[in-house]
Design an enzyme around this catalytic site. Structure first.
Site: not given
Ligand code: NAD
Length: 366
Positions: A141, A191, A223, A247, A251
């Site tokens: 970001y 990851k 994942d 992020d 959520d």
């Protein structure tokens, strides 16, 4: 004691829920004998409308001169045009960067009174009490280069994921510290089978684990974590992840609770330790909810519980934070619900009435 708090309601339901957070803060002030000096400022779409920019120098001044910031949310269809030159969200990103709040802490607690309201089965969500720590000022970001350019083969868009050892260490340390004060389990998400940033993340997390022998560290691929969060969320205590993974996972985790409107967050520029007092940014996890803005039906609990985090982490008021959380628990126990979580046999109340009830519970508790 006396504290200075900046209040930035923002857009949509932001000001509606923040007003209730402020009322609860003031109730805590009366109950425990503290004075909270409030300074209000603009941010996001309303700031674009009034001043032509989503974050003015005046509001930046408020970030610098107060003990903590209580924020609502920014954005909405009015400012969403793809051609827009200024966007409300830039105000939020710039505010986070200016404050250096690198750790976003999102507790997800499923209230026993609300297990039936979750979209997941009660036996999956009962007893869930976890915290997601998201890295907030680095990674995809923020890192450069980023952008779009024309090439002979068509348009190319690029973003960069970059982390320094120091950026990883400080946020993973927040995870370890929080885990130490809870059930002593830390899941570090990466990851590492694909990404170089993740391999460094894993190395740093493993190295830090030596300083926290009392905390059980587990490395989880992002994942797998996404899957396990809805399969057996009860197993998680503290989860720490880089910006983008955090992020998405935070959520997802919020869906375990009955509504986004219930959940708070704290964004900190330091490691939270008992009794610390350092500037921080506190906001509910939801956005501006344009579909319900102005109707007086938004759930203010996320903002109210953000105030609980604020008094605990930025003002060092542990007992006061617990009093707010207890008051919310009691109000839910009285079967009082805003529209997003109302079920048969419970009483539906407005945003302001929910605030009234929590204020009353704090006053009775004192
Ligand atoms: P949202 O969180 O605003 O709303 C998602 C859904 O949840 C909606 O149906 C909404 O009515 C409901 N909801 C959210 N908060 C609620 C509350 N307190 N009580 C009851 N119901 C609630 O997400 P969105 O619709 O994707 O985004 C709307 C706008 O908010 C967009 O402009 C987006 O950019 C912005 N946004 C801002 C922030 C922020 O400022 N931190 C975060 C997310 C989204």
């Amino acid at each position: 004691m006396e504290f200075n708090i900046a209040v930035l309601g923002g857009d949509g339901i932001g000001p509606e829920v923040t007003d209730q957070g402020v009322r609860v803060l003031e109730a805590v002030g009366r109950a425990f004998g503290h004075t909270f000096n409030l300074s209000y400022g603009d941010i996001g779409g309303i700031s674009i409308d009034k001043h032509g920019t989503p974050l003015t120098d005046e509001t930046i001044g408020l970030l610098d001169s107060n003990d903590a910031v209580l924020f609502g949310a920014v954005g909405g269809p009015k400012w969403d045009s793809p051609d827009a030159k200024v966007r409300p969200e830039i105000g939020l990103l710039d505010m986070r960067a200016h404050m250096g709040v690198f750790a976003n802490i999102r507790p997800v607690k499923v209230y026993s009174q609300l297990v039936e309201s979750s979209v997941l089965k009660p036996d999956i969500v009962t007893g869930v009490d976890l915290v997601v720590v998201r890295e907030l000022t680095g990674g995809l970001y923020y890192a450069e280069p980023r952008g779009r350019r024309e090439t002979p083969n068509g348009i190319v868009a690029e973003d960069t994921m970059r982390y320094t050892e120091g950026e990883i260490e400080r946020v993973v340390r927040v995870g370890f510290e929080l885990a130490r004060g809870r059930r002593k389990k830390l899941a570090s998400v990466d990851k590492a089978n694909v990404l170089e940033c993740s391999r460094l993340w894993r190395t740093v997390a493993t190295r830090l684990a030596a300083e926290y022998p009392d905390v059980e560290l587990e490395h989880v691929l992002v994942d797998a974590c996404a899957m396990q969060l809805i399969q057996r969320p009860i197993d998680y205590d503290v989860i720490v992840a880089e910006n983008t993974f955090g992020d998405i996972l935070s959520d997802e985790a919020s869906m375990l609770a009955a509504s986004m409107g219930l959940l708070p967050s704290a964004s900190l520029a330091g490691v939270p330790v008992a009794g610390m007092r350092s500037g921080g940014l506190y906001e509910p996890i939801h956005g501006t909810a344009p579909d319900i803005a102005g109707k007086g039906i938004a759930n203010p609990t996320g903002s109210i519980l953000s105030v609980a985090l604020m008094v605990r982490y930025s003002l060092g008021l542990t007992e006061e934070g617990a009093a707010i959380e207890l008051a919310v628990d009691q109000v839910l126990g009285q079967n009082v619900r805003t529209a997003d979580i109302v079920t048969e046999g419970t009483q539906q109340v407005s945003t302001v009435e929910m605030g009234d009830r929590v204020v009353a519970a704090i006053e009775q508790g004192s």
